[in-house]
Design a protein around this motif. Structure first.
Motif, PDB file in Angstrom:
ATOM      1  N   THR A 153      43.452  41.229  36.517  1.00  0.00           N
ATOM      2  CA  THR A 153      43.637  42.105  37.668  1.00  0.00           C
ATOM      3  C   THR A 153      44.624  41.541  38.688  1.00  0.00           C
ATOM      4  OG1 THR A 153      41.785  41.103  38.858  1.00  0.00           O
ATOM      5  CG2 THR A 153      41.281  42.958  37.393  1.00  0.00           C
ATOM      6  N   GLY A 154      44.932  40.262  38.594  1.00  0.00           N
ATOM      7  CA  GLY A 154      45.825  39.640  39.576  1.00  0.00           C
ATOM      8  C   GLY A 154      45.115  39.174  40.820  1.00  0.00           C
ATOM      9  N   ARG A 155      43.786  39.326  40.872  1.00  0.00           N
ATOM     10  CA  ARG A 155      42.998  38.861  42.004  1.00  0.00           C
ATOM     11  C   ARG A 155      41.747  38.172  41.497  1.00  0.00           C
ATOM     12  NH1 ARG A 155      43.079  43.928  46.365  1.00  0.00           N
ATOM     13  NH2 ARG A 155      45.334  43.930  46.724  1.00  0.00           N
ATOM     14  N   THR A 156      41.305  37.150  42.234  1.00  0.00           N
ATOM     15  CA  THR A 156      40.098  36.416  41.853  1.00  0.00           C
ATOM     16  C   THR A 156      39.183  36.266  43.052  1.00  0.00           C
ATOM     17  OG1 THR A 156      41.079  34.244  42.343  1.00  0.00           O
ATOM     18  CG2 THR A 156      41.369  35.115  40.119  1.00  0.00           C
ATOM     19  N   THR A 157      37.874  36.111  42.777  1.00  0.00           N
ATOM     20  CA  THR A 157      36.865  35.935  43.816  1.00  0.00           C
ATOM     21  C   THR A 157      35.932  34.791  43.408  1.00  0.00           C
ATOM     22  OG1 THR A 157      35.354  37.523  42.784  1.00  0.00           O
ATOM     23  CG2 THR A 157      36.947  38.399  44.384  1.00  0.00           C
ATOM     24  N   VAL A 158      34.920  34.557  44.238  1.00  0.00           N
ATOM     25  CA  VAL A 158      33.934  33.525  43.933  1.00  0.00           C
ATOM     26  C   VAL A 158      33.228  33.832  42.619  1.00  0.00           C
ATOM     27  CG1 VAL A 158      31.776  32.462  44.684  1.00  0.00           C
ATOM     28  CG2 VAL A 158      33.595  32.889  46.346  1.00  0.00           C
ATOM     29  N   LEU A 159      32.900  35.096  42.395  1.00  0.00           N
ATOM     30  CA  LEU A 159      32.218  35.484  41.165  1.00  0.00           C
ATOM     31  C   LEU A 159      33.029  35.095  39.937  1.00  0.00           C
ATOM     32  CD1 LEU A 159      29.959  36.934  39.646  1.00  0.00           C
ATOM     33  CD2 LEU A 159      31.198  39.084  40.004  1.00  0.00           C
TER      34      LEU A 159
END
Length: 369
Positions: free
Chosen positions: A344-350
């Protein structure tokens, strides 16, 4: 700006490590199967010296990397670390009894530590500090595609060939796979540094924007010389330490000796790069963080497999590269998760927590196979 003098300990530690390594090689390492506890204690002391030397060596590499700019600086760090790992594995292969699975365990451990552990920490800590982070999908996808091809060709395919015993390649197959590894890694380096360089740079941070920090040409030569001295010392000392750890674990009748030694080698050489990747993620330079982390895994396979393959062909020593079924599942799992994580081009803590769970499973299976 005037050139900064090199601290005195950056001279003494690499040189001292080399002197100690040469002394141990000449006198001998005081350990064996009769004294497993002494073997482990001496190895732990030597590991402390090794870790200190590794950090000093990577400090010199980082100084040189600043002058080169990105992505060349990242490549220099990767080459320095990979050179250490390749040299340790090849030297251990050529001395003493043959250990056909050492290269496999070291390379597999590197992939799992990087893709699950280091990347998981980068994404988790970066997500905690910045909520979500963005990356270049073009560059990251290129790294993952090459990494997937190399890992499957070198670590999984040997289990399904018919020309040699299960888990091994015939000499012709080994030469072919080694050539493919060099070709793929060389193509990646060309894309990263020349053809598609912008795909591997953080937005708003063009390559070479780092200041030289007043480092003179003389300091560059000093850093390069100490980098080389430190690398030689690390290789010579780490070979003895790894052998000592292996002897100690074997004397204690530990089942997963090869896996532990392979993980030890991978952890030793990856630790400085792991910290560099985590620091980059914390300052919201996720793409540079991934370049450092995933690039080290890519270089490990692309350079280690040809090196150990050549050593195996020339010396006639057996080389087992095929993973066990459980390790193959873990490898397929972390590669597929990585593809989804960066798609997706984005990352989070999850995203980071998913990688860390796989890393914990990897460690658990080493301790309790």
């Amino acid at each position: 700006m005037t050139a900064r003098p090199l601290p005195i300990h950056t001279y003494l530690i690499p040189i001292g490590s080399l002197v100690l390594a040469v002394g141990i090689r000449l006198v001998g390492f005081p350990m064996g199967h009769e004294y497993p506890v002494l073997s482990i204690v001496v190895s732990l002391l030597a590991i402390c010296i090794l870790l200190t030397t590794v950090f000093i060596v990577l400090q010199h590499a980082e100084v040189l990397a600043i002058r080169l700019g990105q992505p060349y600086g990242t490549l220099l760090l990767t080459f320095a670390v990979t050179t250490v790992e390749v040299s340790i594995i090849v030297s251990m292969m050529l001395h003493g009894e043959n250990n056909p699975t050492l290269a496999r365990e070291s390379v597999f451990s590197t992939v799992m530590i990087v893709c699950a552990g280091v990347v998981g920490l980068c994404l988790t800590l970066g997500g905690l500090h910045h909520h979500q982070q963005e990356l270049k999908r073009q560059g990251t996808s290129a790294i993952l595609s090459v990494l997937t091809a190399l890992t499957i060709l070198t670590l999984v395919l040997p289990n399904f060939t018919l020309a040699a015993a299960p888990g091994t390649f015939s000499p012709v197959q080994l030469v072919f796979v080694s050539f493919c590894s060099i070709l793929l890694y060389g193509s990646f380096v060309f894309a990263q540094t020349v053809r598609h360089r912008d795909d591997f740079l953080d937005d708003g941070r063009p390559g070479g924007d780092h200041a030289s920090h007043g480092i003179s040409g003389e300091a560059n030569w000093g850093n390069a010389a100490l980098l080389l001295i430190g690398l030689i010392g690390i290789v010579l000392l780490a070979e003895q330490v790894a052998t000592g750890v292996e002897d100690g674990l074997a004397a204690l009748q530990f089942q997963q000796t090869d896996a532990v030694v392979g993980a030890f080698i991978a952890t030793l050489v990856l630790l400085p790069e792991a910290l560099s990747a985590i620091r980059a993620a914390l300052i919201n330079e996720l793409q540079r963080s991934l370049n450092i982390a995933l690039g080290s895994a890519l270089a490990t396979i692309g350079l280690t497999i040809p090196a150990v393959g050549m050593a195996s062909v020339l010396t006639g020593r057996e080389l087992t590269l095929g993973l066990t079924p459980g390790d193959s599942v873990l490898l397929a799992l972390i590669l597929s998760i990585s593809i989804h994580s960066f798609g997706t081009g984005r990352t989070t803590v999850l995203t980071g927590l998913v990688h860390l769970v796989v890393f914990i499973a990897f460690l658990l299976l080493i301790a309790f196979p």
